[in-house]
Design an enzyme around this catalytic site. Structure first.
Site, PDB file in Angstrom:
ATOM      1  CB  SER A   1      11.534  21.426 -15.741  1.00 12.75           C
ATOM      2  OG  SER A   1      10.796  22.609 -15.900  1.00 12.75           O
TER       3      SER A   1
ATOM      4  CE  LYS B   1      10.387  19.093 -11.480  1.00 11.07           C
ATOM      5  NZ  LYS B   1       9.799  18.124 -10.585  1.00 11.07           N
TER       6      LYS B   1
ATOM      7  CG  HIS C   1      -1.658  -1.267   1.420  1.00 12.01           C
ATOM      8  ND1 HIS C   1      -2.780  -1.632   0.704  1.00 12.01           N
ATOM      9  CD2 HIS C   1      -1.371  -2.327   2.230  1.00 12.01           C
ATOM     10  CE1 HIS C   1      -3.175  -2.836   1.090  1.00 12.01           C
ATOM     11  NE2 HIS C   1      -2.324  -3.285   1.998  1.00 12.01           N
TER      12      HIS C   1
ATOM     13  CD  GLU D   1       7.149  10.903 -15.232  1.00 15.84           C
ATOM     14  OE1 GLU D   1       7.325  11.254 -14.064  1.00 15.84           O
ATOM     15  OE2 GLU D   1       7.101  11.709 -16.179  1.00 15.84           O
TER      16      GLU D   1
END
Ligand code: ARG
Length: 500
Positions: A277, A283, A158, A290
């Site tokens: 970014s 970043k 979880h 992804e």
């Protein structure tokens, strides 16, 4: 007008009438068929060789057709004349070169068995490439697992720290899953690898064709026997894409974990697999992973597209089938590429051992081990669970205020108090304090879980050995299957060489 040119004239009229009119582009699969250009040439050659061997066409006619096919191949796909599909375009190109005799190429077959053969022929190569990608990913996972067989890390359920494990154990969990994907792809390959050629439109042909011979010349293991089934079915596409969807789903989980671990500083992706970014210069984003994660969408879209297209199709051939095929190509391309990228990301990622060790003990993650210890001392597990659950409330409340070096002692005291409350006696009445302290230590907790498939470093080393063995067997099967295809290719070229 001679009788011959008159009949040719009426054929031209007929073809013109059914050329599709304004829907011509809509009907055509020519652009998408580039993928099966080589497959169609091979299928044509095998068919013509068989026709000559069976005496259905004369050797000189076969030679003229086979030479024309060589020229068509040399001129490349882009030089094909227009046509409804690659089969029609190649036939036209052959007739352009060989004259009317070129029209004999399509004796005793239909585009229906032809296209089904081409798809299977080409898909074999793609499935083997996908298998190779799974083997590459497994190798990357095994190598990293070898390096980190004993690196302690938090395991989650979880998304919450649940029990300590090792990086080796974690990585092998994915290796096993991807290993099953390899198996599923090989399994599907066996059913792809059957030849529909000779089924003609669906009802077979009165010509004395030798279906086993064309199957052999094209490297198929078997014939897709029933001629109606042979042209109708695309279940082999469904099987392959289902295996790919399963694989993409497995790999999406791995990608998600790595995104998460890199966010928490537990693992770091190589810059090659990260992106930045356009506005936030600080970043380093895990975009590649992804996209790997999102590829599960391409695969399930392909599967859905296929099943929806195929559902309720009557026997035998329907043009809907033309729209089924691209779903398979798109899925196999997307998934194979994503798996290759995932392998690269795994191979180049680094694991922050210190951060992993610290995180491994967070959230009272060794609690289960303490309950196990009490149970081993004869306390019923449910009671032992209660003691630890009771202490965990105290621990959750106080943990952040305790210095890291005192955490273990703090846990011990909480457990001791809970034992007094639940069992009516001090913890030491049941288990040695030293054993409790060991169970509270993530590294010792992991070391104790050394049964087959467990996270202990020795168990991981055992798992590595069997993973390596299975990967080697997979490599061998892959090499064998590719060799069969290469041999068939060579054999076909030799057979063609007897005519041209
Ligand atoms: N381009 C077609 C396909 O992909 C080839 C078969 C055409 N057959 C037919 N009867 N119209 O399915």
């Amino acid at each position: 007008m001679s009788e011959e040119s008159e009949s040719r004239g009426s054929d031209v009229v007929r073809r013109k009438r059914f050329s599709g009119g304004p829907a011509r582009g809509f009907l055509s699969s020519l652009a998408a068929d580039e993928r099966i250009f080589a497959a169609d040439l091979a299928t044509d050659r095998a068919h013509v060789v068989m026709l000559a061997e069976q005496g259905i066409v004369g050797e000189d006619d076969a030679a003229a057709i086979l030479s024309a096919l060589d020229e068509v191949e040399a001129a490349s796909f882009d030089a094909l004349p227009d046509g409804e599909d690659v089969h029609a375009a190649i036939e036209t190109a052959v007739i352009d070169r060989a004259g009317d005799v070129g029209g004999k190429m399509h004796t005793a077959r239909s585009r229906n068995d032809e296209v089904a053969t081409c798809i299977r022929y080409r898909l074999r190569e793609d499935v083997l490439d996908a298998v190779e990608a799974t083997l590459g990913l497994r190798e990357a996972l095994v190598e990293a697992a070898e390096t980190h067989a004993g690196t302690v890390m938090p395991g989650y359920t979880h998304l919450q720290p649940a029990q300590p494990t090792t990086v080796g154990h974690y990585l092998l969990s994915y290796e096993q899953a991807v290993g099953r994907d390899t198996e599923r792809l090989f399994d599907a390959y066996g059913r792809v690898n059957r030849s529909p050629l000779g089924a003609a439109a669906f009802a077979g042909t009165p010509f004395d064709v030798d279906r086993e011979r064309t199957a052999e010349l094209l490297g198929f293991e078997d014939v897709a026997t029933n001629s109606m089934d042979a042209v109708s079915t695309r279940d082999f596409l469904v099987e392959v894409v289902a295996a790919l969807a399963n694989l993409a789903t497995t790999v999406s989980g791995l990608a998600e974990d790595l995104v998460d671990f890199s966010k928490d500083g537990l693992a770091a992706l190589s810059d090659d697999y990260a992106s930045t970014s356009s506005i936030m210069p600080q970043k380093k984003n895990p975009d590649t992973l992804e996209l790997v994660r999102a590829t599960a969408g391409d695969a399930s879209a392909g599967l859905n597209g296929l099943l929806t297209t195929l559902k309720g199709l009557p026997r035998a051939y329907n043009r809907d089938l033309q729209k089924a095929t691209p779903h398979a190509w798109e899925s196999v391309d997307a998934v194979t590429e994503a798996v290759e990228v995932a392998a690269g990301a795994v191979a180049t990622a680094t694991w922050n051992e210190e951060a992993l060790a610290a995180a491994a003990g967070e959230g009272f993650s060794t609690a289960t081990g303490v309950a196990d210890l009490l149970a081993m001392a004869g306390v019923p597990f449910r009671k032992a669970h209660e003691v630890v659950a009771e202490s965990s409330e105290t621990i959750a409340k106080g943990e952040e205020h305790v210095a890291e070096s005192n955490v273990k002692e703090f846990h011990y005291e909480a457990l001791d108090a809970a034992a007094a409350e639940v069992l009516g006696d001090a913890l030491s009445a049941f288990v040695e304090p030293e054993a409790v302290r060991a169970a509270l230590d993530p590294a010792e907790s992991v070391a104790a879980r050394d049964s087959t498939g467990g996270p202990a470093p020795e168990a991981v080393v055992e798992g590595l050995a069997s993973a390596e063995e299975q990967a080697a067997a997979g490599e061998e099967t892959l090499t064998e299957k590719r060799a069969v295809l290469a041999d068939a290719d060579e054999k076909l070229r030799r057979e063609v060489g007897r005519y041209v």
